[in-house]
Design a protein around this motif. Structure first.
Motif, mmCIF file in Angstrom:
data_model
loop_
_atom_site.group_PDB
_atom_site.id
_atom_site.type_symbol
_atom_site.label_atom_id
_atom_site.label_comp_id
_atom_site.label_asym_id
_atom_site.label_seq_id
_atom_site.Cartn_x
_atom_site.Cartn_y
_atom_site.Cartn_z
ATOM 1 N N TYR A 153 45.957 44.283 48.783
ATOM 2 C CA TYR A 153 45.005 44.271 47.679
ATOM 3 C C TYR A 153 44.583 42.839 47.360
ATOM 4 O O TYR A 153 45.418 41.931 47.275
ATOM 5 C CB TYR A 153 45.621 44.904 46.432
ATOM 6 C CG TYR A 153 44.709 44.859 45.224
ATOM 7 C CD1 TYR A 153 43.541 45.614 45.200
ATOM 8 C CD2 TYR A 153 45.012 44.063 44.124
ATOM 9 C CE1 TYR A 153 42.690 45.587 44.100
ATOM 10 C CE2 TYR A 153 44.165 44.028 43.017
ATOM 11 C CZ TYR A 153 43.012 44.784 43.019
ATOM 12 O OH TYR A 153 42.168 44.744 41.938
ATOM 13 N N SER A 155 42.335 41.000 44.428
ATOM 14 C CA SER A 155 41.643 41.217 43.167
ATOM 15 C C SER A 155 40.256 40.601 43.215
ATOM 16 O O SER A 155 39.960 39.731 44.037
ATOM 17 C CB SER A 155 42.432 40.611 42.012
ATOM 18 O OG SER A 155 42.367 39.188 42.059
ATOM 19 N N ARG A 254 37.799 48.423 41.476
ATOM 20 C CA ARG A 254 38.275 47.737 42.682
ATOM 21 C C ARG A 254 39.677 48.193 43.104
ATOM 22 O O ARG A 254 39.903 48.509 44.264
ATOM 23 C CB ARG A 254 38.237 46.223 42.497
ATOM 24 C CG ARG A 254 38.582 45.475 43.780
ATOM 25 C CD ARG A 254 38.217 44.011 43.749
ATOM 26 N NE ARG A 254 38.560 43.371 45.015
ATOM 27 C CZ ARG A 254 37.801 43.389 46.098
ATOM 28 N NH1 ARG A 254 36.626 44.017 46.072
ATOM 29 N NH2 ARG A 254 38.179 42.808 47.213
ATOM 30 N N ARG A 255 40.610 48.226 42.158
ATOM 31 C CA ARG A 255 41.961 48.659 42.526
ATOM 32 C C ARG A 255 41.981 50.137 42.899
ATOM 33 O O ARG A 255 42.649 50.533 43.873
ATOM 34 C CB ARG A 255 42.953 48.367 41.403
ATOM 35 C CG ARG A 255 44.369 48.858 41.721
ATOM 36 C CD ARG A 255 45.412 48.370 40.751
ATOM 37 N NE ARG A 255 45.764 46.985 40.980
ATOM 38 C CZ ARG A 255 46.651 46.568 41.898
ATOM 39 N NH1 ARG A 255 47.241 47.444 42.703
ATOM 40 N NH2 ARG A 255 46.928 45.298 42.026
#
Length: 338
Positions: A153, A155, A254-255
């Protein structure tokens, strides 16, 4: 060939609704004169746009004997805008949009579709081609390069600090600050005029890719050449249904998108025949971002137009020519039909 763009009350289209996975969608529906078609094209818009953003492309596709379906995405126009919370942000994610496209295809009786997207719609169509490879026979994106799913991931803040500083505006759009100033018909009108190229009397900018919406400049923004008249009136009306907040939820995913992308880590390559049209003066989705696409999409055709991000309406004849040639090479339509 110059084609008359679709207007909101155009006789060539129908405004329809469908309940898809429990939520109501508005979509444009059009069939060629005579009602016969040899394939179905779905067109997916971006932000801050609507299904009518494809108004210059729809007539050409109809002229090629293709049926056209263009939905408003979640939170936009006549489609539902579920509040988050209590609803999960995934409703505004790429997986949910893909699932809803598949449901809409079933609703209109299409076993396979050609799928095209612009801006956020481009991100959607690449993912939809991965989630539903049997449904999507061909895929194309204008401006938006393909980005594969990632194991790790990253950010939005790290993305902006690192390889893509021009994505800084997304932090502002996700923050909740923009809707504090863009919150009624007049401010929505000024906002849309600015995003689509309007400027102040001294060329004041309404938007900076690194900073976001420059709300202090919105009241002085003049007319846009790309979005004006009855089309602008329609956009203002449609954006006033829910306000702008729900459309900005797309920048808060996004996550959630990364988490759902984990189901695609073994499908990074897209084998569907694909077309990518680069806008050479796009200040956010820059040409260098598409460099790795050829390795990830073996059956990729490339085209480019000398335009900003709003290629669909700024350079419609050039965009249409690239799409037409590609579709003809894939066996759809005939030159004589144009």
């Amino acid at each position: 060939m110059s084609l008359q763009p679709i207007e909101p009350d155009d006789s060539r289209i129908e405004h329809k609704t469908a309940v898809l996975n429990g939520l109501n969608y508005h979509y444009l529906y059009a069939v060629p004169p005579g009602g016969q078609f040899n394939a179905t094209v779905f067109l997916i818009h971006g932000w801050p746009d609507l299904s009518l953003g494809w108004r210059y492309q729809i007539p050409q596709l109809l002229g090629m004997g293709l049926r056209v379906v263009a939905p408003d995405l979640m939170g936009f126009g006549g489609t539902d805008a579920p509040k988050v919370p209590p609803n999960p942000i995934n409703l505004y994610g790429l997986k949910r949009a893909s699932d809803d496209i598949a449901a809409l295809a079933k609703h209109v009786g299409a076993e396979q579709i050609i799928l095209g997207g612009h801006d956020w719609g481009g991100f959607v169509v690449w993912r939809c081609a991965q989630w539903y490879p049997k449904l999507i026979s061909h895929v194309f994106a204008v401006c938006t390069p393909y980005t594969p799913p990632h194991e790790q991931y990253l950010s939005l803040e790290d993305l902006v600090k690192g390889p893509l500083p021009q994505f800084g505006y997304q932090i502002h759009l996700a923050s909740g600050e923009v809707e504090k100033s863009v919150n009624d018909e007049q401010s929505i009108r000024q906002f849309l005029k600015g995003i689509y190229g309007g400027r102040g009397p001294n060329r004041e900018e309404p938007f900076d890719p690194h900073k976001g919406v420059l709300v202090e400049n919105l009241p002085i923004i003049g007319d846009s050449r790309l979005l004006n008249g009855k089309i602008l009136d329609y956009y203002v009306k449609e954006y006033s249904r829910h306000g702008i907040h729900s459309t900005l939820n797309w920048y808060r995913t996004r996550r959630a998108n990364w988490e759902e992308d984990q189901g695609l880590l073994d499908k990074k390559q897209i084998h569907t025949p694909a077309l990518f049209i680069q806008a050479t003066f796009d200040s956010v989705l820059k040409p260098e971002m598409s460099q790795s696409m050829d390795q990830l999409i073996p059956n990729l055709t490339r085209g480019e137009v000398a335009s900003t991000h709003w290629a669909l309406t700024q350079k419609p004849e050039e965009v249409n020519a690239i799409i037409r040639k590609w579709l003809e090479n894939q066996g759809f339509g005939t030159r004589s039909s144009l």
